[in-house]
Motif scaffolding. Structure first.
Motif, short mmCIF file in Angstrom:
data_model
loop_
_atom_site.label_atom_id
_atom_site.label_comp_id
_atom_site.label_asym_id
_atom_site.label_seq_id
_atom_site.Cartn_x
_atom_site.Cartn_y
_atom_site.Cartn_z
N SER A 43 0.95 -1.32 -0.11
CA SER A 43 0.12 -0.01 -0.02
C SER A 43 0.77 1.27 -0.06
CB SER A 43 -0.89 -0.16 1.31
OG SER A 43 -1.72 -1.15 1.21
N PRO A 44 0.40 2.42 -0.56
CA PRO A 44 1.23 3.64 -0.61
C PRO A 44 1.37 4.18 0.83
CG PRO A 44 -0.96 3.99 -1.62
CD PRO A 44 -0.90 2.57 -1.32
N LEU A 45 2.41 4.92 0.96
CA LEU A 45 2.65 5.79 2.09
C LEU A 45 1.39 6.75 2.27
CD1 LEU A 45 4.72 6.64 4.28
CD2 LEU A 45 5.44 8.40 2.57
N ARG A 46 1.06 6.88 3.50
CA ARG A 46 0.04 7.57 3.83
C ARG A 46 0.13 8.86 4.82
NH1 ARG A 46 -4.66 5.61 5.80
NH2 ARG A 46 -5.97 7.29 4.89
N VAL A 47 -0.36 10.01 4.81
CA VAL A 47 -0.18 10.83 5.93
C VAL A 47 -1.79 10.58 6.76
CG1 VAL A 47 -0.13 13.19 6.89
CG2 VAL A 47 1.28 12.27 4.97
N THR A 48 -1.85 10.27 7.80
CA THR A 48 -3.23 9.80 8.49
C THR A 48 -3.56 10.92 9.68
OG1 THR A 48 -1.99 8.40 10.04
CG2 THR A 48 -2.87 7.53 8.07
N VAL A 64 2.38 9.18 9.86
CA VAL A 64 2.48 8.39 8.86
C VAL A 64 2.29 7.08 8.98
CG1 VAL A 64 4.25 10.06 7.78
CG2 VAL A 64 4.97 8.20 9.16
N ASP A 65 1.84 6.30 7.87
CA ASP A 65 1.49 4.90 7.87
C ASP A 65 1.80 4.48 6.61
OD1 ASP A 65 0.41 2.77 8.96
OD2 ASP A 65 -1.95 3.29 8.47
N VAL A 71 11.46 7.09 6.29
CA VAL A 71 10.86 8.04 5.79
C VAL A 71 11.65 9.04 5.85
CG1 VAL A 71 8.71 9.45 5.22
CG2 VAL A 71 8.59 7.21 5.87
N THR A 72 12.24 9.75 4.80
CA THR A 72 13.08 10.90 4.44
C THR A 72 11.90 12.24 4.38
OG1 THR A 72 15.05 9.95 3.54
CG2 THR A 72 14.71 12.28 3.24
N TRP A 73 12.04 13.32 5.27
CA TRP A 73 11.17 14.10 5.17
C TRP A 73 11.78 15.59 5.33
CZ3 TRP A 73 10.76 17.46 9.31
CH2 TRP A 73 11.42 17.08 10.68
N SER A 74 10.84 16.49 5.00
CA SER A 74 11.45 17.75 4.84
C SER A 74 9.93 18.61 5.17
CB SER A 74 12.15 18.29 3.87
OG SER A 74 11.36 18.44 2.71
N VAL A 75 10.20 19.83 5.98
CA VAL A 75 9.17 20.94 5.84
C VAL A 75 9.44 22.14 5.28
CG1 VAL A 75 7.47 22.22 7.51
CG2 VAL A 75 7.69 19.62 7.99
N SER A 76 8.98 23.05 4.33
CA SER A 76 9.46 24.11 4.00
C SER A 76 8.68 25.19 4.31
CB SER A 76 9.91 24.00 2.45
OG SER A 76 10.89 22.85 2.28
N SER A 77 8.88 26.52 4.08
CA SER A 77 8.24 27.77 4.14
C SER A 77 7.57 28.09 2.92
CB SER A 77 9.08 28.75 4.72
OG SER A 77 10.08 29.33 3.57
N ARG A 78 6.48 28.88 2.78
CA ARG A 78 5.97 29.15 1.41
C ARG A 78 7.07 29.56 0.49
NH1 ARG A 78 2.49 33.78 -0.17
NH2 ARG A 78 1.53 33.06 -2.13
N ASP A 90 12.83 2.92 10.82
CA ASP A 90 12.21 1.71 9.73
C ASP A 90 11.00 1.19 10.33
OD1 ASP A 90 11.64 0.13 7.92
OD2 ASP A 90 13.80 -0.85 7.90
N MET A 91 10.04 2.03 10.27
CA MET A 91 8.77 1.57 10.92
C MET A 91 7.54 1.79 9.98
SD MET A 91 9.16 2.97 14.68
CE MET A 91 7.67 2.24 15.36
N SER A 92 6.47 1.19 9.76
CA SER A 92 5.47 1.40 8.96
C SER A 92 4.75 2.43 9.49
CB SER A 92 4.72 0.18 8.82
OG SER A 92 3.95 -0.39 10.06
N THR A 93 4.45 2.78 10.82
CA THR A 93 3.87 3.66 11.23
C THR A 93 4.81 4.64 12.28
OG1 THR A 93 1.71 2.51 11.17
CG2 THR A 93 1.86 4.40 12.71
#
Length: 546
Positions: A43-48, A64-65, A71-78, A90-93
């Motif tokens: 199943s695809p990666l999800r944000v729950t 995330v689920d 999961v490599t992640w980043s948060v950016s300003s506008r 390395d976890m599914s959730t």
């Protein structure tokens, strides 16, 4: 149907030697008769996360689920600046807790090795404790076709109140309340709306509409036919009073929707004078049972001056507390001039006194294609809608006759980017991979506007340079706050700017904020030049140095 060979090509190579295969699928595993196992496609990666609207930076969480690895992640300003990033275990959730520095609109990107999943989140910051009734938004909680699907109350009411709204505009149709003549029953979805309004201190502008040919076939021949007989009008009033009895949060009733538009009124009674007869019946019947409820008349498609004049000449103003109109336009100047002209018309029929005006629908759709019939409110992208929202509310707040402005609408009504009506909202609909409503730039623009103008009153408008308009608002202590932009149509692609000089007193600083609330420059004592484009900026002049 997908063939076995096609299915196998997605999950791995198949090795079979001259034998028939028996296939079974158990718990996501494809089992072959030979005993060879092939996992089904993951199943695809999800944000729950249940919501992507947060009151403070400390509240931000991205759940995330179904991850298939770290999961490599980043948060950016506008502006595109990465404010935080990392990699999960390395976890599914898992739950990501990014460090977000300040209120504003942020984008996030998550990747578990199968491609990036992108979305947006909004941090509003501290919102005013007392809401300004000038700011209102259209909702579709009272629309039966939307109530349980695209507008679920439990998850969407906080999206509205979280932006500072305590005024909404909604409906419950006549046919849903009186299914047979004389039998009035409030449908469940309308009762649930009434409960939610009370629990969240929401006040509602109720749109009383449309016709009821099922109960009164002798009067109305279709759902867009208004009542024209005494019996029909009396029943229309009784329907309104039944809704008012059930929902004490309603403080204003708007009579019909776009009575002047053939699409919304298929009868021969389309004139302003004919409408005045219906408005009088509503005014007298509703005031007798609910004297404090205000009656709003007009609710027109566009601003039809001749139609309004006909309504006024027929004595319609004697039976209204407010006039209303829909302000869709391609340029803020067109809307401003139209409202001024309507106010002048009302004053000419009202002894020189203004009748308070509600702009009961105005908005911008960021649909990706030009509608077949065109649409004056179409913009090219979500950023233009955010800029237009600020221009519209600021300009309407500067007009003394305008008592309230209603943004259309709170949520996208669908997920098709090519559908005009589906893209007016402040939030996008959930997707299979992001389960919460995602804030659009317009949501951040609204939250910023409410915060910036809290406690401030309009005082003046001027042109500080060339084609730039600046609106000045002042608080009780005399502190000024300006909102300025370069004049252009909402959908203009001209990205040129105009230089504006800003003077900051000694011992003070001036903050320049974007339309979504980011501080883009801090000016110290002296005179500096800023560049102003089509997107509004807020100038907090003379802020005390910390």
């Amino acid at each position: 149907m997908m063939t076995m060979e096609e299915r196998m090509s997605r999950t791995g190579s198949l090795v079979a030697v001259g034998m028939a295969l028996t296939v079974a699928v158990v718990a996501g595993i494809i089992t072959l008769g030979s005993g060879v196992l092939f996992p089904d496609a993951p199943s695809p990666l999800r944000v729950t996360s249940p919501s992507l609207l947060f009151a403070s930076s400390a509240d931000v969480r991205l759940a995330v689920d179904q991850a298939q690895g770290p999961v490599t992640w980043s948060v950016s300003s506008r502006s595109g600046t990465v404010v935080d990033s990392g990699t999960t275990a390395d976890m599914s959730t898992d739950v990501i807790v990014p460090k977000v520095p300040a209120p504003g609109l942020y984008s996030f990107s998550l990747d578990d090795g199968r491609g990036a999943l992108a979305g947006t989140l909004l941090v509003t910051g501290v919102m005013p404790t007392t809401a300004d009734p000038f700011f209102s938004v259209a909702t579709h909680w009272g629309k039966q076709t939307f109530a349980s699907s695209t507008w679920p109350l439990a998850t969407t009411v906080p999206l509205v109140t979280g932006l500072g709204f305590r005024q909404i505009r909604d409906e419950t149709t006549w046919t849903s309340v009186e299914r047979t003549a004389g039998a009035f029953t409030i449908p469940d979805f309308a009762s649930e709306l009434a409960s939610a309004a009370q629990q969240n201190d929401l006040r509602m502008l109720f749109v009383a509409s449309y016709g009821n040919p099922r109960a009164y076939p002798g009067d109305m021949d279709g759902p867009m036919t208004p009542p024209t007989t005494d019996e029909g009008r009396a029943a229309f009033v009784q329907y309104i009073n039944s809704v008012l009895d059930a929902n004490p949060g309603i403080d204003k009733v708007e009579v019909w929707n776009e009575f002047n538009r053939p699409r919304r009124n298929t009868s021969d009674c389309q004139s302003g004078a004919c409408y005045a007869t219906l408005v009088r019946a509503v005014y007298e019947g509703v005031k007798a049972a609910h004297p404090d409820v205000k009656i709003v008349a007009g609710n027109t498609h566009g601003i039809p001056f001749d139609w309004f004049a006909d309504f006024m000449n027929a004595g319609g103003l004697k039976y209204v507390d407010y006039l209303s109109t829909h302000g869709y336009a391609s340029d803020i100047a067109d809307l401003r001039n139209g409202i001024r002209r309507l106010d002048a018309l009302a004053r000419s029929h009202n002894g020189g006194k203004s009748v308070p005006i509600i702009v009961s629908e105005v908005g911008l759709t960021n649909t990706t294609t030009t509608p077949p019939l065109g649409n004056v409110s179409r913009v090219l992208n979500e950023d233009q809608a955010a800029a237009g929202l600020a221009k519209i509310f600021v300009t309407m707040k500067s007009l003394p006759a305008v008592a309230q402005t209603v943004w259309y609408d709170a949520l996208n009504d669908g997920s098709d980017p090519t559908e005009t009506e589906a893209n007016f909202g402040l939030y996008r609909q959930p997707t299979p991979q992001i389960s919460a409503f995602q804030p659009k730039p317009a949501a951040a623009s609204m939250a910023t506007l409410v915060r910036q103008l809290d406690g401030y009153t309009f005082t003046s408008v001027a042109s500080p340079a060339g084609d730039v308009t600046a609106y000045t608002f002042t608080d009780a202590s005399g502190e000024e706050r300006r909102v300025m932009w370069r004049n252009a149509p909402f959908a203009s692609t001209d990205e040129s700017t105009t230089s504006v000089r800003i003077t900051t007193p000694t011992g003070r600083v001036t903050n320049v904020r974007s339309v979504t609330g980011d501080v883009v420059r801090v000016l110290t004592a002296g005179t500096a030049t800023i560049e102003v484009g089509n997107e509004p900026v807020y100038i907090d002049e003379g802020v005390a140095r910390g």
